[in-house]
Design an enzyme around this catalytic site. Structure first.
Site, PDB file in Angstrom:
ATOM      1  N   CYS A  33       4.823  -7.423   7.632  1.00 42.15           N
ATOM      2  CA  CYS A  33       5.633  -6.916   8.740  1.00 42.15           C
ATOM      3  C   CYS A  33       5.783  -8.019   9.779  1.00 42.15           C
ATOM      4  CB  CYS A  33       4.951  -5.712   9.381  1.00 42.15           C
ATOM      5  SG  CYS A  33       5.981  -4.855  10.600  1.00 42.15           S
ATOM      6  N   CYS A  47       2.711   8.360   1.793  1.00 42.79           N
ATOM      7  CA  CYS A  47       3.045   7.385   2.827  1.00 42.79           C
ATOM      8  C   CYS A  47       3.456   6.099   2.119  1.00 42.79           C
ATOM      9  CB  CYS A  47       1.808   7.171   3.698  1.00 42.79           C
ATOM     10  SG  CYS A  47       1.996   5.870   4.907  1.00 42.79           S
ATOM     11  N   CYS A  75      -2.308   1.674   8.377  1.00 42.78           N
ATOM     12  CA  CYS A  75      -1.339   0.664   7.981  1.00 42.78           C
ATOM     13  C   CYS A  75      -1.966  -0.703   7.659  1.00 42.78           C
ATOM     14  CB  CYS A  75      -0.359   0.542   9.153  1.00 42.78           C
ATOM     15  SG  CYS A  75       1.089  -0.416   8.843  1.00 42.78           S
ATOM     16  N   GLU A  93       0.824  -1.216   0.000  1.00 42.97           N
ATOM     17  CA  GLU A  93       0.000   0.000   0.000  1.00 42.97           C
ATOM     18  C   GLU A  93       0.851   1.257   0.000  1.00 42.97           C
ATOM     19  OE1 GLU A  93      -3.313  -1.994   2.953  1.00 42.97           O
ATOM     20  OE2 GLU A  93      -2.310  -0.134   3.501  1.00 42.97           O
ATOM     21  N   GLU A 109       8.373  -2.436   8.886  1.00 46.72           N
ATOM     22  CA  GLU A 109       9.190  -1.715   9.865  1.00 46.72           C
ATOM     23  C   GLU A 109      10.480  -1.293   9.137  1.00 46.72           C
ATOM     24  OE1 GLU A 109       9.329  -0.270  12.868  1.00 46.72           O
ATOM     25  OE2 GLU A 109      11.415   0.065  12.340  1.00 46.72           O
TER      26      GLU A 109
HETATM   27  N1  SAH Z   1       6.622   0.108  11.663  1.00 43.16           N
HETATM   28  C1  SAH Z   1       6.680   1.540  11.719  1.00 43.16           C
HETATM   29  C2  SAH Z   1       5.969   2.249  10.577  1.00 43.16           C
HETATM   30  C3  SAH Z   1       4.672   1.696  10.072  1.00 43.16           C
HETATM   31  S1  SAH Z   1       3.215   1.985  11.033  1.00 43.16           S
HETATM   32  C4  SAH Z   1       6.157   2.024  13.055  1.00 43.16           C
HETATM   33  O1  SAH Z   1       5.675   1.208  13.825  1.00 43.16           O
HETATM   34  O2  SAH Z   1       6.293   3.200  13.353  1.00 43.16           O
HETATM   35  C5  SAH Z   1       2.977   3.709  10.994  1.00 43.16           C
HETATM   36  C6  SAH Z   1       2.159   4.217  12.162  1.00 43.16           C
HETATM   37  O3  SAH Z   1       0.772   3.800  12.039  1.00 43.16           O
HETATM   38  C7  SAH Z   1       2.663   3.705  13.504  1.00 43.16           C
HETATM   39  O4  SAH Z   1       2.742   4.732  14.451  1.00 43.16           O
HETATM   40  C8  SAH Z   1       1.603   2.697  13.833  1.00 43.16           C
HETATM   41  O5  SAH Z   1       1.583   2.433  15.209  1.00 43.16           O
HETATM   42  C9  SAH Z   1       0.331   3.332  13.300  1.00 43.16           C
HETATM   43  N2  SAH Z   1      -0.818   2.428  13.208  1.00 43.16           N
HETATM   44  C10 SAH Z   1      -0.816   1.098  12.950  1.00 43.16           C
HETATM   45  N3  SAH Z   1      -2.063   0.589  13.028  1.00 43.16           N
HETATM   46  C11 SAH Z   1      -2.877   1.613  13.349  1.00 43.16           C
HETATM   47  C12 SAH Z   1      -4.282   1.733  13.572  1.00 43.16           C
HETATM   48  N4  SAH Z   1      -5.101   0.681  13.502  1.00 43.16           N
HETATM   49  N5  SAH Z   1      -4.770   2.973  13.870  1.00 43.16           N
HETATM   50  C13 SAH Z   1      -3.941   4.043  13.929  1.00 43.16           C
HETATM   51  N6  SAH Z   1      -2.630   3.995  13.721  1.00 43.16           N
HETATM   52  C14 SAH Z   1      -2.084   2.800  13.439  1.00 43.16           C
END
Ligand code: SAH
Length: 362
Positions: A110, A103, A331, A90, A159
Site C-alpha cells: 500500500c 476480508c 491489515c 492476505e 487502498e
Molecule cells: N485502505 C483502506 C482499506 C484497508 S485497511 C482503508 O484505509 O480504509 C482496513 C481498516 O483496517 C482501516 O480502517 C484501517 O485503518 C484499519 N487498520 C489498519 N491497521 C490497523 C491496526 N493496527 N489496528 C486496527 N485497525 C487497523
C-alpha cells in the site's frame, strides 16, 4: 501468460468464438471458473478435450496458492495467498452464525503510509488485478465447501480506491458471476475523494466505509499521510454526494489509539463533524503493531466513554467485534510475520499519490 480469471461471461464467449468454438463454451467456462471454483482446465469435464488442450497451451486459469494459514480460536482464519509472480497478499475468513464474510486485499502492499498500519511499512509493490481479487473469494470458498461466502469487505492490504478500475471490475464479477449481492460488499477507503465521487456514479449499491480515525485535519495528518492531500471537509462533501446519489448509509471507521484520539471531547468533536451525514460509527481498538510512536490500545473503559459520548450526540455507534486478535488479523500483519515481505526499491515506496491516482479518477 494471460489468465481467464477476471473475464466476464461475454468476454469468455467472445474468446470461445475466436478459438473456433460455439459461444456457449464461454458460458460453460464462466460457470466452471466462478460458480464451481474449478482449479484447472482438466477439471472442466464437459468441455471437449481438444478445447481444453488449446486453453492449456495459450492461457492459465490465474488461481493463487495458499502459502500459509493461521487459525484463531474464534474461527477466524487468516490466509497468505501466493500470486502468479510470487508476491503474497492476505485474505481473512470471518465466519459468523448467520453469514460468512471474507476480508480481501486490493493491492500488494500500500502507498497510503498510515502510521499505525503494518501494510504501510513495505510500501506498494503493485496493484492487484480484478482476477486476483476475485480469486481470493474463490480460494477461500474452496477451503470451506461446507459454508457459503455471502459478504466481502475490502479491508485487507491496499487502498481500493487507488486501484479503482480493477476493484470495480472485481466487484462486478463478484456480483454478476460469483453471485454475491452488491449490498454485501463493503469498500473501505482512507478518503480518496476522486474515487468516492466516481463510485457515486457507478450504479453499484455497495457500502462505502470511510477510515476517519481523527475528528480534525491536524491530528488526522499525523496518522494518515493522504490527509494532507484530501482534507476532511472535501472528503465529507464527497460522502454527502455519495449518499445523495446512492441513498446508501456510510460507515465511519474510527481506529482508537490510547492518548492519541480516544478522549471524550474528541468524540464530541467527531459527532459535530458528522452532523447531517447518515451512517454508523464503528470503533476499532488499535490492533498492536510496533510503531516508532509506541501506539497502544486504549482500555475498555476509555472505549466505552468515547462510545457513550457519540451515542449521547445521537450517533449510532458499534464496536468492531474482536475477531482474530490472537492471530494479528489486522491489515498486513500476517505477511510481516509469516511471509516474504521483500524490501522495495526507493522509487516504489516513494511513489507519490498523484502518480498512483488513476488518471480517470483525478
Ligand atoms: N485502505 C483502506 C482499506 C484497508 S485497511 C482503508 O484505509 O480504509 C482496513 C481498516 O483496517 C482501516 O480502517 C484501517 O485503518 C484499519 N487498520 C489498519 N491497521 C490497523 C491496526 N493496527 N489496528 C486496527 N485497525 C487497523
Amino acid at each position: 501468460m494471460q489468465t481467464l480469471l477476471g473475464r466476464t461471461t461475454e468476454e469468455l464467449e467472445q474468446m470461445a468464438r475466436e478459438m473456433g468454438q460455439p459461444a456457449y463454451r464461454g458460458r460453460q467456462l464462466a460457470q466452471w471458473i466462478y460458480r464451481r471454483g474449478a482449479e484447472s482446465f482438466d477439471a472442466m469435464t464437459n468441455l471437449p478435450q481438444p478445447f481444453r488442450a488449446a486453453l492449456n497451451e495459450r492461457l492459465t486459469l490465474g488461481r493463487s496458492s495458499v502459502a500459509h494459514r493461521d487459525a484463531a480460536p474464534d474461527g477466524t482464519i487468516k490466509y497468505l495467498l501466493q500470486l502468479g509472480d510470487c508476491e503474497q497478499v492476505e485474505s481473512v475468513w470471518l465466519p459468523y452464525e448467520d453469514r460468512v464474510s471474507v476480508c480481501v486485499s486490493s493491492q500488494v502492499g500500500c502507498a497510503a503510509g498510515c502510521t499505525f498500519c503494518a501494510t504501510a511499512l513495505g510500501g506498494l509493490a503493485r496493484d492487484m488485478t480484478a482476477g486476483e481479487i476475485v480469486d481470493e473469494i474463490l480460494t477461500l470458498q474452496a477451503e470451506h465447501p461446507e459454508r457459503r461466502i455471502s459478504h466481502c469487505v475490502f479491508m485487507g492490504m491496499g487502498e481500493p480506491l487507488l486501484n479503482y478500475d480493477e476493484v470495480i471490475r472485481a466487484v462486478r464479477l463478484l456480483t454478476a458471476e460469483v453471485g454475491l449481492s452488491p449490498r454485501h460488499v463493503t469498500i473501505s477507503t482512507v478518503g480518496v475523494v476522486p474515487g468516492i465521487l466516481r463510485l457515486a456514479e457507478e450504479q453499484l449499491p455497495v457500502t462505502l466505509a470511510l477510515s476517519l480515525h481523527a475528528p480534525d485535519d491536524a491530528l488526522r495528518e499525523t496518522l494518515i499521510p493522504t490527509a494532507r492531500k484530501w482534507k476532511l471537509a472535501e472528503i465529507l462533501d464527497a460522502c454527502r454526494t455519495y449518499y445523495r446519489k446512492t441513498k446508501r448509509n456510510l460507515t465511519f471507521e474510527y481506529l482508537m489509539i490510547a492518548d492519541v484520539n480516544d478522549a471524550p471531547d474528541q468524540a464530541a468533536t467527531l459527532a459535530r463533524l458528522l452532523e447531517g451525514l447518515p451512517g454508523n460509527v464503528n470503533l476499532i481498538p488499535f490492533n498492536y503493531v510496533e510503531t516508532p510512536q509506541g501506539f497502544r490500545r486504549p482500555s475498555p473503559d476509555r472505549v466505552r466513554a468515547f462510545r457513550a459520548e457519540l451515542e449521547a450526540a445521537g450517533r449510532v455507534t458499534t464496536q468492531r467485534m474482536e475477531r482474530g486478535h490472537a492471530i494479528s488479523a489486522a491489515c498486513g500483519q500476517l505477511r510481516r510475520t509469516a511471509g516474504t515481505l521483500r524490501p522495495r526499491g526507493v522509487r516504489e515506496a516513494g511513489r507519490t499519490l498523484a502518480e498512483l491516482t488513476p488518471a480517470g479518477a483525478r
